[in-house]
Design an enzyme around this catalytic site. Structure first.
Site, PDB file in Angstrom:
ATOM      1  N   GLY A  56      -7.703   4.688  -7.984  1.00 48.58           N
ATOM      2  CA  GLY A  56      -7.083   3.458  -8.610  1.00 48.58           C
ATOM      3  C   GLY A  56      -6.303   3.766  -9.841  1.00 48.58           C
ATOM      4  CB  CYS A  83      -8.867  10.035  -8.093  1.00 54.47           C
ATOM      5  SG  CYS A  83      -7.602   9.877  -9.639  1.00 54.47           S
ATOM      6  CE1 TYR A  84     -10.872   3.256 -13.335  1.00 58.77           C
ATOM      7  CE2 TYR A  84     -12.067   2.464 -11.266  1.00 58.77           C
ATOM      8  CZ  TYR A  84     -11.792   2.428 -12.709  1.00 58.77           C
ATOM      9  OH  TYR A  84     -12.019   1.229 -13.379  1.00 58.77           O
ATOM     10  CG  HIS A 172      -6.021  11.651  -4.271  1.00 64.60           C
ATOM     11  ND1 HIS A 172      -6.445  10.319  -4.123  1.00 64.60           N
ATOM     12  CD2 HIS A 172      -5.514  11.655  -5.718  1.00 64.60           C
ATOM     13  CE1 HIS A 172      -6.347   9.484  -5.262  1.00 64.60           C
ATOM     14  NE2 HIS A 172      -5.763  10.470  -6.501  1.00 64.60           N
ATOM     15  CD  GLU A 174      -7.637  10.378  -0.815  1.00 62.79           C
ATOM     16  OE1 GLU A 174      -8.091  11.077  -0.808  1.00 62.79           O
ATOM     17  OE2 GLU A 174      -6.899   9.559  -1.610  1.00 62.79           O
ATOM     18  CG  ASP A 231       0.342  -4.626  17.681  1.00 62.01           C
ATOM     19  OD1 ASP A 231       0.024  -3.345  18.239  1.00 62.01           O
ATOM     20  OD2 ASP A 231       0.618  -4.948  16.678  1.00 62.01           O
ATOM     21  CE  LYS A 372       2.078  -0.880  16.161  1.00 60.01           C
ATOM     22  NZ  LYS A 372       2.183  -2.202  16.540  1.00 60.01           N
TER      23      LYS A 372
END
Ligand code: XMP
Length: 516
Positions: A56, A83-84, A172, A174, A231, A372
């Protein structure tokens, strides 16, 4: 849903939070994002099997910085702070966090301090290139913690209280730029938290069909608007499997669809899935209301209002309709980041805004939990044809916002023909699935040309072909010049009234994907 393992991500406002959820799901573990301000009892009630505290933009030392109930660490759950999230663990559990001597943004070299479950399979490497983005740093560890890794500018780049299974990473894992980031997240999920993968699109489909079959009573009918996009098609096919002919699909042709699109969608969906589908040809009504309209917002309003009017009339004609099916996706329902209070930013579906209340319908939204890319996987498993799975996003107001300026049948026809050539050539060259969106735009000006010995004064078509991952940012596609040349030649030769084709080389931001 029947999953046993669920990772709850508490969001502190990082731009990467959704990416963490997707990475975890790709590992076969269901993951949900919630605002960090969530109440401890509500969190417990979700029965998570592990927690992630996201990054964040805040600084734990500042007054308005978001925090969490310390009770989170007493739940006995494995926790990974990123991180944060790591700084908050340190701050709350008795360590100290300070502004870093050197702020670190971008790549950094991580050195391992010793073996730990997070580094399993990695220790034969000298270290890792990891992605950092922080201004603060953990200066002293909380009691019970040990250092797991450092970089040249940060002494505590990773830390853990292994007994309590609380881990912190300053970098990070990710993001794709972090080497072995996926492995580190896997190690957290499978070595530290000992979770067992039970989230797959196959299990999602089975659970979803069963849940909808139970939820919708036997005498109740469901109405679903189809657009031809992925969708709404996936929603319809899932519901069809759950309740068969009690699902009533409606495809409204608004006169601003692509060349022959309405008919093709109806044919392919009827052929493959035997859906109960009504094709409502309302082109004349839409086009009479759009005739001569120039203002883009006015075009959008007319199309939105008219759609609701037509759809409502058709839906009311079906006896026993109690439900409206919608293709809402997970990013549309995630409560927005933040400690500023859970503000649910729920995107109203552009096609059917306001309808459920107006008609007193209940909502069924089977894709509410999916990203998605997961919807695409579901579509493939359901046997939905590639032409729908990989179809480019197409705006609700359709070609109306690609005829720049006044809408007339002639101008729409020119655009439709030019756009068809763009689509054909993207398919023929195998570039269709390599770009995010590609289309033609008809400009509101004429330019001079020469054809044979004659001077001409005709329309200009712009090509807009972009690369993107989520439409939030986009860049113009570097299509091979020979493809652009073929598209341009074909449009000028085959579409009467066009004597010039230009290629849009603007990125988003500052431009947008659509021209209106
Ligand atoms: P922009 O032009 O904002 O487009 O960069 C981002 C994405 O949204 C689509 N788009 C729309 N979709 N109704 C829609 O359903 C609209 O009014 C609309 N305007 C833009 C656009 O095609 C792109 O995928």
């Amino acid at each position: 849903m029947q999953v046993q393992n669920k990772v709850v991500i508490l969001d502190f406002g990082s731009q990467y939070t959704q990416l963490i959820a997707r990475r975890i799901r790709e590992s076969g573990i269901y993951s949900e994002i919630h605002p960090c301000s969530i109440d401890l009892q509500d969190l417990k009630a979700m029965q998570p099997t592990a927690l992630v505290l996201s990054g964040g933009p805040s600084s734990v030392g500042s007054q308005e910085s978001p925090g969490i109930d310390k009770g989170v660490f007493e739940l006995g759950l494995p926790v990974l702070g990123i991180c944060y999230g790591m700084q908050l663990i340190a701050h709350l559990l008795g360590g100290t966090v300070e502004p870093a001597r050197n702020r670190e943004y971008g790549r950094a070299g991580l050195e391992f301090a010793g073996p730990c479950p997070l580094w399993e399979g990695l220790l034969d490497r000298e270290g890792l290139t990891v992605w950092m983005s922080h201004g603060d740093t953990v200066l002293t560890l909380p009691p019970g913690f040990e250092v797991l890794g450092r970089t040249t500018s940060v002494d505590i780049a990773a830390m853990a209280d292994a007994d309590k299974k609380i881990y912190g990473l300053q970098f990070h894992p990710e993001v794709a730029h972090t080497e072995e980031g996926k492995r580190i997240l896997h190690n957290f999920l499978f070595k530290v938290a000992a979770l067992v993968p039970d989230w797959s699109m196959t299990s999602f489909i089975q659970d979803c069909i069963r849940d909808m079959g139970e939820k919708i009573a036997l005498d109740e009918q469901v109405v679903c608007g189809l657009s031809g996009g992925i969708d709404s098609t996936v929603v319809a096919v899932l519901l069809h499997k759950a309740i068969g002919k009690r699902l009533h699909c409606i495809l409204v042709d608004n006169g601003v669809l692509r060349y022959n699109e309405g008919r093709e969608v109806v044919e392919s969906l009827t052929k493959y899935f035997n859906l109960n589908l009504k094709y409502v040809q309302a082109q004349d009504l839409f086009l009479s209301r759009l005739h001569g309209v120039k203002d883009p917002e006015e075009k959008r309003k007319i199309i939105g209002r008219t759609f609701i009017e037509v759809f409502e009339k058709e839906a009311r004609a079906i006896p026993g309709v109690k439900w409206l099916a919608q293709g809402t996706l997970y990013p549309d329902v995630i409560e927005s980041v933040s400690f500023k209070g859970p503000s649910a930013v729920i995107k109203s579906h552009h096609n059917v805004g306001g309808l459920p209340e107006k008609m007193n319908l209940k909502l069924v939204e089977p894709l509410r939990e999916l990203f998605k890319d997961e919807v695409r996987k579901v579509a493939v498993e359901l046997g939905i044809p590639d032409s729908i799975v990989w179809r480019h996003p197409f705006p609700g107001p359709g070609l109306a916002i690609r005829v720049i300026g006044a809408i007339t049948p002639d101008r729409l026809e020119i655009l439709r023909k030019a756009d068809r050539i763009v689509q054909n050539e993207l398919f023929a060259s195998d570039w269709y699935t390599r770009v995010w969106q590609g289309f033609a735009v008809l400009l509101p000006l004429k330019t001079v040309g020469v054809m044979g010995d004659e001077r001409t004064y005709e329309h200009v078509v712009a090509l807009r072909i972009v690369d993107s991952v989520d439409a939030m940012t986009a860049d113009w596609s570097r299509l091979p010049p020979e493809i652009l040349a073929r598209v341009s030649n074909r449009i000028i030769n085959e579409v009467q009234g066009v004597n010039r084709v230009v290629y849009d080389i603007s990125s988003k931001p500052p431009s947008t994907i659509e021209w209106e």
